[in-house]
Design an enzyme around this catalytic site. Structure first.
Site, PDB file in Angstrom:
ATOM      1  CB  THR A   1      23.765  73.822   6.262  1.00  0.00           C
ATOM      2  OG1 THR A   1      23.455  72.435   6.458  1.00  0.00           O
ATOM      3  CG2 THR A   1      25.039  73.932   5.450  1.00  0.00           C
ATOM      4  N   PRO A   2      21.673  75.407   7.989  1.00  0.00           N
ATOM      5  CG  PRO A   2      20.723  77.433   7.275  1.00  0.00           C
ATOM      6  CD  PRO A   2      21.887  76.499   7.020  1.00  0.00           C
ATOM      7  CD1 TRP A   3      16.205  75.377  11.051  1.00  0.00           C
ATOM      8  CD2 TRP A   3      14.641  76.047   9.603  1.00  0.00           C
ATOM      9  NE1 TRP A   3      15.683  76.562  11.521  1.00  0.00           N
ATOM     10  CE2 TRP A   3      14.710  76.991  10.642  1.00  0.00           C
ATOM     11  CE3 TRP A   3      13.709  76.273   8.578  1.00  0.00           C
ATOM     12  CZ2 TRP A   3      13.907  78.130  10.697  1.00  0.00           C
ATOM     13  CZ3 TRP A   3      12.912  77.411   8.627  1.00  0.00           C
ATOM     14  CH2 TRP A   3      13.021  78.312   9.682  1.00  0.00           C
TER      15      TRP A   3
ATOM     16  NE  ARG B   1      24.701  80.564   0.110  1.00  0.00           N
ATOM     17  CZ  ARG B   1      23.853  81.540   0.426  1.00  0.00           C
ATOM     18  NH1 ARG B   1      23.194  82.186  -0.497  1.00  0.00           N
ATOM     19  NH2 ARG B   1      23.659  81.850   1.676  1.00  0.00           N
TER      20      ARG B   1
ATOM     21  CE  LYS C   1      24.867  70.660  13.004  1.00  0.00           C
ATOM     22  NZ  LYS C   1      23.450  70.227  12.869  1.00  0.00           N
TER      23      LYS C   1
ATOM     24  CB  THR D   1      23.853  86.521  15.172  1.00  0.00           C
ATOM     25  OG1 THR D   1      23.223  86.914  13.947  1.00  0.00           O
ATOM     26  CG2 THR D   1      25.026  87.432  15.441  1.00  0.00           C
TER      27      THR D   1
ATOM     28  N   GLY E   1      26.882  81.488  15.471  1.00  0.00           N
ATOM     29  CA  GLY E   1      28.040  81.970  14.702  1.00  0.00           C
ATOM     30  C   GLY E   1      29.122  82.538  15.612  1.00  0.00           C
TER      31      GLY E   1
ATOM     32  CD  GLU F   1      23.863  83.845   5.026  1.00  0.00           C
ATOM     33  OE1 GLU F   1      23.329  84.701   5.776  1.00  0.00           O
ATOM     34  OE2 GLU F   1      23.254  82.927   4.489  1.00  0.00           O
TER      35      GLU F   1
ATOM     36  CB  CYS G   1      19.177  85.268   6.844  1.00  0.00           C
ATOM     37  SG  CYS G   1      19.975  84.371   5.542  1.00  0.00           S
TER      38      CYS G   1
ATOM     39  CD  GLU H   1      17.036  87.121  10.680  1.00  0.00           C
ATOM     40  OE1 GLU H   1      17.097  86.873   9.486  1.00  0.00           O
ATOM     41  OE2 GLU H   1      17.630  86.444  11.546  1.00  0.00           O
TER      42      GLU H   1
ATOM     43  CG  PHE I   1      13.580  83.469  10.563  1.00  0.00           C
ATOM     44  CD1 PHE I   1      14.544  84.324  10.060  1.00  0.00           C
ATOM     45  CD2 PHE I   1      13.628  82.130  10.174  1.00  0.00           C
ATOM     46  CE1 PHE I   1      15.527  83.868   9.200  1.00  0.00           C
ATOM     47  CE2 PHE I   1      14.612  81.663   9.309  1.00  0.00           C
ATOM     48  CZ  PHE I   1      15.560  82.540   8.823  1.00  0.00           C
TER      49      PHE I   1
HETATM   50  P1  ADP Z   1      18.316  77.914  13.541  1.00  0.00           P
HETATM   51  O1  ADP Z   1      17.471  78.871  14.245  1.00  0.00           O
HETATM   52  O2  ADP Z   1      18.234  77.955  12.084  1.00  0.00           O
HETATM   53  O3  ADP Z   1      18.180  76.511  14.040  1.00  0.00           O
HETATM   54  P2  ADP Z   1      20.971  77.756  14.526  1.00  0.00           P
HETATM   55  O4  ADP Z   1      22.104  78.707  14.448  1.00  0.00           O
HETATM   56  O5  ADP Z   1      20.545  77.313  15.863  1.00  0.00           O
HETATM   57  O6  ADP Z   1      19.797  78.435  13.769  1.00  0.00           O
HETATM   58  O7  ADP Z   1      21.274  76.469  13.644  1.00  0.00           O
HETATM   59  C1  ADP Z   1      21.970  76.480  12.419  1.00  0.00           C
HETATM   60  C2  ADP Z   1      22.824  75.243  12.359  1.00  0.00           C
HETATM   61  O8  ADP Z   1      23.768  75.291  13.425  1.00  0.00           O
HETATM   62  C3  ADP Z   1      22.045  73.939  12.538  1.00  0.00           C
HETATM   63  O9  ADP Z   1      22.648  72.921  11.756  1.00  0.00           O
HETATM   64  C4  ADP Z   1      22.252  73.652  14.007  1.00  0.00           C
HETATM   65  O10 ADP Z   1      22.102  72.281  14.336  1.00  0.00           O
HETATM   66  C5  ADP Z   1      23.687  74.098  14.181  1.00  0.00           C
HETATM   67  N1  ADP Z   1      24.092  74.391  15.556  1.00  0.00           N
HETATM   68  C6  ADP Z   1      23.351  74.843  16.577  1.00  0.00           C
HETATM   69  N2  ADP Z   1      24.101  74.980  17.686  1.00  0.00           N
HETATM   70  C7  ADP Z   1      25.369  74.603  17.366  1.00  0.00           C
HETATM   71  C8  ADP Z   1      26.617  74.515  18.065  1.00  0.00           C
HETATM   72  N3  ADP Z   1      26.726  74.863  19.339  1.00  0.00           N
HETATM   73  N4  ADP Z   1      27.697  74.089  17.380  1.00  0.00           N
HETATM   74  C9  ADP Z   1      27.622  73.750  16.094  1.00  0.00           C
HETATM   75  N5  ADP Z   1      26.476  73.803  15.377  1.00  0.00           N
HETATM   76  C10 ADP Z   1      25.363  74.227  15.997  1.00  0.00           C
END
Ligand code: ADP
Length: 536
Positions: A204-206, A215, A230, A285, A288, A305, A339, A436, A438
């Site tokens: 999940t993100p911040w 969710r 995580k 993305t 993802g 998402e 987003c 975006e 943001f």
């Molecule tokens: P943001 O810009 O919101 O940090 P990210 O996609 O980088 O967007 O991060 C969203 C989530 O994905 C966070 O919990 C981040 O630590 C995690 N994340 C970033 N890189 C990886 C990766 N290679 N594998 C798994 N999780 C990751």
């Protein structure tokens, strides 16, 4: 969005609670020109708040594996910063593959018993969790503001919204029906059973430290799955507090685990494990796509998402007040860091000047500041990288001929505060309309005809949320049907709710979260053919 640069501080065995350290390690790659120190000692005010949260038992600073609060195996920690002040709020473990493997084993073991409970037993525990989240909404809201920066009122709104997923799925747990299929042969009976997918990795993100977790975890647990969460390393404290309340609600050890630290190591461990049957992710993305590729190795199920590039189309026939209020809400929520935030405000030429004027006035009245101050509507951006991204997008737009109507620079408050900004004469060639931003920047684009508006709106790889403002009913249907987006708000800028499906088309993702449809993401279908036992 990819702003996840974090402070990886090597502080041996600093288990336990809070550390007040002076540091400049928020982002080793942040080479900004004017930024103030990136982290500081805590002020008396923050100190009091942190002490209160600590005594409430909700300021957890260890990971949760198999119902036990644990440190990283090597004792490494990460600093969690208050983005409004740069103060270090806490240190949490910097975990990696081996801790994630422990969490997977614990979730795998717990799956056996959790999935065997009756739906009603799971429902009661989820309901209890919901009640605890609500009764602790103030502390959770404070944690969100402390680590994420959004204004306290908005943070409390997130707690209500986040908790609503747990309540909704406590109810849905009891409605997982199978099916009976009319048989093609007289001596057989055909059934469909719905069963939990198994162990789920939730990344999940911040920007919504609570709601993006509930969710996912709500429907997963309701179906009988167990989860390894995580959270973002930037905002782990809310996740840990929510997990503590889950334990208090009687959700058994191992059903909900929380690990954080080296994102790609944790991600790789989740992807590599054949015991993890599904990954659910909210974030950029780019990440993802990596997860999608990585999931191929063990053919895992995926819900993604990802980023959006939401168009907000204002037609000449719109009610100006409704359009201004709706666009404002869709653009500036969480300082533009969601987003589904309106990324392009596409305005018809007949109403363009009037809209630009009224919208700019409304934006001007928004108070910027520390999320704990009364009346503040815009908090800081999450980190220095976020501000630099906004700056580069605004510079690009100005260079290509756009006009700044309001704002357009860092806020005099310093840190990561940015002025709420309105920019006119934005074109499709500019970064502001292609990606975006943001952040709190509203780009205004101009169009002539409905066809042109639809083409502009769909001219992106993303397809998450779109908004339209019009008083013409036929047009609202016509345009809604033509928009290649998973969510459409008509004369409304805030449309997310736990009872409706949330998710994107195109490169905005796969699957839906929330609503009855969100359950399917955590269920497998099993077809059963029952032969006639008496047949000779
Ligand atoms: P943001 O810009 O919101 O940090 P990210 O996609 O980088 O967007 O991060 C969203 C989530 O994905 C966070 O919990 C981040 O630590 C995690 N994340 C970033 N890189 C990886 C990766 N290679 N594998 C798994 N999780 C990751």
């Amino acid at each position: 969005m990819t702003l996840g640069r974090i402070a990886l501080a090597r502080i041996p065995a600093t288990r336990g609670t809070i550390h007040r350290l002076f540091s400049t390690t928020l982002s080793s790659s942040s080479t900004n020109r004017t930024s103030p120190p990136l982290s500081r000692h805590m002020s008396m005010k923050s100190d009091n708040l942190v002490s209160k949260l600590t005594s409430s038992g909700l300021l957890k600073t260890q990971g949760l594996i198999d119902g036990k609060w644990v440190d990283a195996h090597d004792g490494d920690t990460i600093k969690v910063l208050n983005p409004a002040t740069g103060e270090v709020v806490a240190n949490v473990p910097c975990m990696g593959q081996s801790e994630t493997n422990d969490a997977i084993s614990s979730a795998y073991d717990a799956f056996r018993s959790w999935s065997k409970l009756t739906a009603s037993e799971r429902s009661q525990r989820l309901r209890k969790w919901y009640d605890l989240l609500i009764s602790h909404k103030e502390e959770l809201g404070q944690l969100i503001t402390l680590e994420q920066g959004k204004p306290l009122k908005e943070a409390m709104g997130e707690v209500i919204y986040g908790a609503s997923f747990i309540e909704f799925y406590a109810e849905e747990a009891k409605r997982v029906y199978g099916d009976i299929i009319p048989s093609t042969l007289g001596d057989r009976r055909l059934f469909v059973l719905k069963q939990p997918v198994g162990v789920v990795g939730a990344i999940t993100p911040w920007n919504f430290p609570l709601a993006m977790i509930t969710r996912k975890v709500g429907p997963a647990l309701a179906c009988g799955c167990t989860v390894i969460v995580k959270p973002s390393e930037l905002t782990p404290l809310t996740a840990l507090a929510a997990a503590e309340l889950a334990l208090q609600a009687g959700i058994p050890p191992g059903v909900l685990n929380v690990v954080m630290g080296k994102a790609s190591d944790i991600g790789d461990a989740l992807l590599a494990s054949p015991e993890v049957r599904k990954i659910t992710f909210t974030g950029s993305t780019a990440v993802g796509k990596k997860l999608m590729a990585g999931a191929a190795g063990t053919v895992k199920r995926l819900s993604l998402e990802l980023g959006g590039n939401a168009p907000c189309i204002v037609f000449d026939d719109a009610d100006l007040d409704v359009a201004v209020k709706g666009s404002l809400a869709a653009k500036f929520r969480n300082s533009g860091q969601t987003c589904v935030c309106a990324n392009r405000i596409i305005v018809q030429e007949g109403i363009y000047d009037k809209f630009a004027d009224a919208f700019s006035k409304a934006v001007q009245s928004m108070q910027v500041g520390d999320g704990f101050s009364e009346g503040v509507m815009q908090g800081p951006l999450i980190n220095e990288a976020a501000v630099q991204k906004v700056e580069s997008f605004v510079e690009d737009a100005i260079f290509k001929g756009a006009k700044v109507l309001l704002g357009g620079k860092r806020h005099s408050l310093g840190m990561t505060f940015y002025e709420p900004t309105v920019i006119s004469d934005v074109t499709e060639a500019m970064l502001l309309s292609r990606e975006e931003v943001f952040g709190p920047v509203a780009p205004l684009l101009r169009f002539k005809t409905e066809e042109e508006a639809i083409l502009m709106a769909n001219n992106t790889k993303a397809g998450l949320a779109a908004y339209i403002f019009t008083n013409n009913v036929q047009r609202s249907w016509r345009v809604t049907e033509a928009l290649e987006y998973g969510l459409v708000g008509v004369n409304e800028g805030l449309i997310s709710t736990e009872v409706a499906p949330f998710g994107g088309l195109k490169q905005s993702g796969l699957g839906r979260e929330g609503s009855k449809y969100g359950m399917d993401e955590y269920l497998e279908m099993k077809y059963v053919c029952l032969g006639d036992m008496n047949r000779k």
